[in-house]
Scaffold this active site. Structure first.
Site, PDB file in Angstrom:
ATOM      1  CE  LYS A  86      -1.683   1.698   4.054  1.00  0.00           C
ATOM      2  NZ  LYS A  86      -1.399   3.109   4.331  1.00  0.00           N
ATOM      3  CG  ASN A  87       2.286   2.738   3.520  1.00  0.00           C
ATOM      4  OD1 ASN A  87       1.126   3.046   3.225  1.00  0.00           O
ATOM      5  ND2 ASN A  87       2.692   2.538   4.756  1.00  0.00           N
ATOM      6  CB  CYS A  96      -4.871  10.606  11.056  1.00  0.00           C
ATOM      7  SG  CYS A  96      -3.329   9.867  11.528  1.00  0.00           S
ATOM      8  NE  ARG A 151       0.903  10.811   9.936  1.00  0.00           N
ATOM      9  CZ  ARG A 151       0.303   9.766   9.361  1.00  0.00           C
ATOM     10  NH1 ARG A 151      -0.767   9.260   9.900  1.00  0.00           N
ATOM     11  NH2 ARG A 151       0.780   9.241   8.240  1.00  0.00           N
ATOM     12  CG  ASP A 185       3.376   1.672   9.463  1.00  0.00           C
ATOM     13  OD1 ASP A 185       3.594   1.869   8.260  1.00  0.00           O
ATOM     14  OD2 ASP A 185       3.094   2.586  10.267  1.00  0.00           O
ATOM     15  NE  ARG A 242      -7.236   4.809   5.074  1.00  0.00           N
ATOM     16  CZ  ARG A 242      -6.754   5.981   5.477  1.00  0.00           C
ATOM     17  NH1 ARG A 242      -7.187   6.520   6.589  1.00  0.00           N
ATOM     18  NH2 ARG A 242      -5.859   6.625   4.765  1.00  0.00           N
TER      19      ARG A 242
HETATM   20  C1  EPZ Z   1       4.399   7.040   6.073  1.00  0.00           C
HETATM   21  O1  EPZ Z   1       3.655   8.114   6.635  1.00  0.00           O
HETATM   22  C2  EPZ Z   1       3.442   5.865   6.035  1.00  0.00           C
HETATM   23  N1  EPZ Z   1       2.309   6.186   5.177  1.00  0.00           N
HETATM   24  C3  EPZ Z   1       2.961   5.547   7.457  1.00  0.00           C
HETATM   25  O2  EPZ Z   1       2.139   4.377   7.378  1.00  0.00           O
HETATM   26  C4  EPZ Z   1       4.184   5.209   8.310  1.00  0.00           C
HETATM   27  O3  EPZ Z   1       3.756   4.972   9.642  1.00  0.00           O
HETATM   28  C5  EPZ Z   1       5.158   6.392   8.285  1.00  0.00           C
HETATM   29  O4  EPZ Z   1       5.514   6.696   6.908  1.00  0.00           O
HETATM   30  C6  EPZ Z   1       6.434   6.124   9.060  1.00  0.00           C
HETATM   31  O5  EPZ Z   1       7.044   4.987   8.579  1.00  0.00           O
HETATM   32  C7  EPZ Z   1       2.463   6.122   3.837  1.00  0.00           C
HETATM   33  O6  EPZ Z   1       3.530   5.816   3.330  1.00  0.00           O
HETATM   34  C8  EPZ Z   1       1.262   6.458   3.023  1.00  0.00           C
HETATM   35  P1  EPZ Z   1       6.530  10.447   8.101  1.00  0.00           P
HETATM   36  P2  EPZ Z   1       4.273   9.616   6.598  1.00  0.00           P
HETATM   37  O7  EPZ Z   1       6.458  11.665   7.253  1.00  0.00           O
HETATM   38  O8  EPZ Z   1       5.029   9.833   5.359  1.00  0.00           O
HETATM   39  C9  EPZ Z   1       6.536  13.784  11.454  1.00  0.00           C
HETATM   40  C10 EPZ Z   1       0.250   3.070   7.745  1.00  0.00           C
HETATM   41  O9  EPZ Z   1      -0.200   2.555   8.778  1.00  0.00           O
HETATM   42  N2  EPZ Z   1       6.557  14.718  10.314  1.00  0.00           N
HETATM   43  O10 EPZ Z   1       7.750   9.596   8.060  1.00  0.00           O
HETATM   44  O11 EPZ Z   1       3.186  10.564   6.953  1.00  0.00           O
HETATM   45  C11 EPZ Z   1       5.181  13.106  11.598  1.00  0.00           C
HETATM   46  O12 EPZ Z   1       4.307  13.903  12.355  1.00  0.00           O
HETATM   47  C12 EPZ Z   1       0.757   4.500   7.767  1.00  0.00           C
HETATM   48  O13 EPZ Z   1       0.373   2.478   6.632  1.00  0.00           O
HETATM   49  C13 EPZ Z   1       6.714  16.078  10.543  1.00  0.00           C
HETATM   50  O14 EPZ Z   1       6.837  16.517  11.687  1.00  0.00           O
HETATM   51  O15 EPZ Z   1       5.290   9.513   7.826  1.00  0.00           O
HETATM   52  C14 EPZ Z   1       5.519  11.813  12.296  1.00  0.00           C
HETATM   53  O16 EPZ Z   1       5.584  12.045  13.688  1.00  0.00           O
HETATM   54  C15 EPZ Z   1       0.564   5.150   9.122  1.00  0.00           C
HETATM   55  N3  EPZ Z   1       6.695  16.946   9.492  1.00  0.00           N
HETATM   56  C16 EPZ Z   1       6.917  11.479  11.769  1.00  0.00           C
HETATM   57  O17 EPZ Z   1       7.435  12.699  11.215  1.00  0.00           O
HETATM   58  C17 EPZ Z   1       6.555  16.504   8.193  1.00  0.00           C
HETATM   59  O18 EPZ Z   1       6.570  17.333   7.255  1.00  0.00           O
HETATM   60  C18 EPZ Z   1       6.923  10.409  10.697  1.00  0.00           C
HETATM   61  O19 EPZ Z   1       6.198  10.905   9.618  1.00  0.00           O
HETATM   62  C19 EPZ Z   1       6.397  15.118   7.975  1.00  0.00           C
HETATM   63  C20 EPZ Z   1       6.404  14.243   9.051  1.00  0.00           C
END
Ligand code: EPZ
Length: 421
Positions: A22-23, A118, A123, A308, A400
């Site tokens: 998915k990701n 969420c 996020r 995850d 999802r």
């Molecule tokens: C991706 O989310 C995945 N989703 C998430 O999977 C996964 O948990 C996550 O990466 C971490 O591995 C998809 O790929 C669609 P991040 P993403 O940006 O890109 C902070 C699932 O269950 N952050 O690495 O949103 C954020 O708040 C989902 O399949 C900022 O502060 O994750 C979080 O605390 C859930 N500013 C941390 O970084 C930003 O601009 C990790 O976020 C971006 C992120």
């Protein structure tokens, strides 16, 4: 809203085919905006998030054709006819923000609704936006939208991410592919889904090196062409089903599973008493002894223990021998499965980002509530081993991210059914 009923049914056995990630698909699909030629994606999982992404891309001008029951999708964006990613679609799926990078790179203008938070956290997307500004994008945030313009196109730059954000890495990688000159992205995410995106972009003619490490270098090109690409295996789905024989006993084979995309997770499972064997068809997983040993877990960016899979690990540790400490370092609110597991008789104490799980002899079935995608599947896993009936409500979260979840659990002998309510 549908519910899923699970009856504890003893040891599991059988085999489960693992679907495309998915990701990975959620970033590969927006990447097709970068060319006016057809891009064919195969091994696409049939999930509601994929449907939402189709809807979003069609609203931007992409023509989409599906074959093989949706596993093969051809996406063609001859022209971006609208540069507005509407709130009504973005609010359904935060990953919609991943159209921002490719749209501004291809089209020079974009207006994308800010994704809300969420259940698991606020996020924010500040890292995405700061990185795009480094590439010369002019941003204006107003009435809930990011208005982006790049009238003179994007210019290569050196940008260090303050945190190895997966989504920000993906947005910037896609945008930099069409920038003028060289871009060096530092402290980037190293997930296999990033490498899969880079593989797709390279097959479209992009010039990218370093993906999978902390520094990626991109030599911008003037245009990209069509291609065909197979979506990488879903390592989170794989890790989820690996838990079933460890929680309920028995042995299963996960078809298409590869240890190398989940190495640190596999090491942690072996520390807890799992037996993981690589076969020609995938991975065979069994529990070595009658009980799992307690282990401590810290979630980290790849290649560390995946956030995850934290909820699924917590479900496993509820009946382990001893006390386990889980440290969730990626998201600020990712323990909502804990109170639901406590309703099933688990002994869990949560203090901020740390959960202490003291193993109990067994769990008891109970009515519980799914709160987010990975939490909902952890409740089903717990239900496999619990005595009696577990009823998981609000299972739309599952649709999802877990393709054919009931039939996959049934394939290993689980007593599970879905109630339409
Ligand atoms: C991706 O989310 C995945 N989703 C998430 O999977 C996964 O948990 C996550 O990466 C971490 O591995 C998809 O790929 C669609 P991040 P993403 O940006 O890109 C902070 C699932 O269950 N952050 O690495 O949103 C954020 O708040 C989902 O399949 C900022 O502060 O994750 C979080 O605390 C859930 N500013 C941390 O970084 C930003 O601009 C990790 O976020 C971006 C992120």
């Amino acid at each position: 809203m549908d519910s899923i009923i699970v009856q504890g049914n003893g040891p599991v056995s059988g085999e489960i085919p693992i679907s495309g990630a998915k990701n990975a698909a959620l970033t590969l699909m927006p990447a097709t905006l970068l060319t006016d030629e057809p891009v064919i994606l195969t091994n696409v999982p049939r999930l509601s998030d994929i449907k939402t992404t189709n809807e979003l891309l069609i609203s931007l001008g992409t023509k989409i054709s599906m074959e093989e029951d949706g596993q093969k999708i051809t996406l063609t964006t001859q022209e971006i006819t609208s540069h507005l990613a509407h709130y009504d679609i973005v609010r359904k799926m935060r990953a919609s923000i991943l159209v921002l990078g490719p749209m501004i790179a291809r089209h020079g203008i974009a207006a994308v609704s800010l994704p809300g938070g969420c259940a698991i956290g606020a996020r924010p997307v500040d890292i995405h936006l700061k990185g795009l500004e480094a590439l010369g994008v002019e941003l204006d945030l107003r009435n809930g939208y990011v208005h982006a313009r790049a009238p003179k196109g994007l210019k290569g730059a050196i940008y260090e991410l303050p945190f190895a954000s997966v989504g920000a890495t993906e947005n910037l990688l896609m945008a930099a592919s069409l920038a003028t000159g060289t871009t060096v992205l530092k402290n980037v995410a190293r997930e296999p889904e990033i490498v899969d995106l880079a593989d797709l972009l390279r097959s479209m003619g992009a010039n990218i090196n370093g993906d999978g490490s902390s520094v990626i270098t991109i030599e911008g090109v003037t245009s990209l062409h069509g291609t065909s690409h197979e979506v990488v295996t879903d390592r989170i789905e794989l890790g989820t089903y690996m838990m079933a024989p460890l929680i309920a006993g028995g042995k299963i084979e996960l078809l298409g599973g590869k240890r190398k995309i989940l190495e640190s997770f596999c090491q942690k499972l072996e520390e807890a008493g799992a037996e993981i064997t690589e076969s020609e068809r995938g991975l065979i997983v069994a529990r070595k002894n009658a009980h799992i040993r307690a282990v401590d877990v810290i979630t980290e960016p790849y290649p560390g223990f995946p956030t995850d899979l934290q909820a699924q690990m917590m479900a496993l540790l509820c009946t382990a021998d001893g006390k386990s400490v889980l440290n969730e370092t990626i998201f600020e609110n990712r323990f909502m499965h804990a109170p639901e597991l406590v309703r099933m008789g688990a002994n869990i104490e949560v203090q901020g980002g740390t959960a202490t799980v003291t193993g109990v002899k067994n769990l008891r079935g109970a009515p519980v509530m799914a709160t987010d995608l990975r939490a909902s599947v952890s409740l089903i896993l717990a239900g496999l081993a619990a005595k009696g009936e577990t009823r998981v409500a609000r299972v739309y979260h599952l649709d999802r991210g877990y393709e054919k979840v009931v039939s996959k659990f049934r394939a290993i002998g689980a007593n599970i059914e879905r109630l339409k309510e």
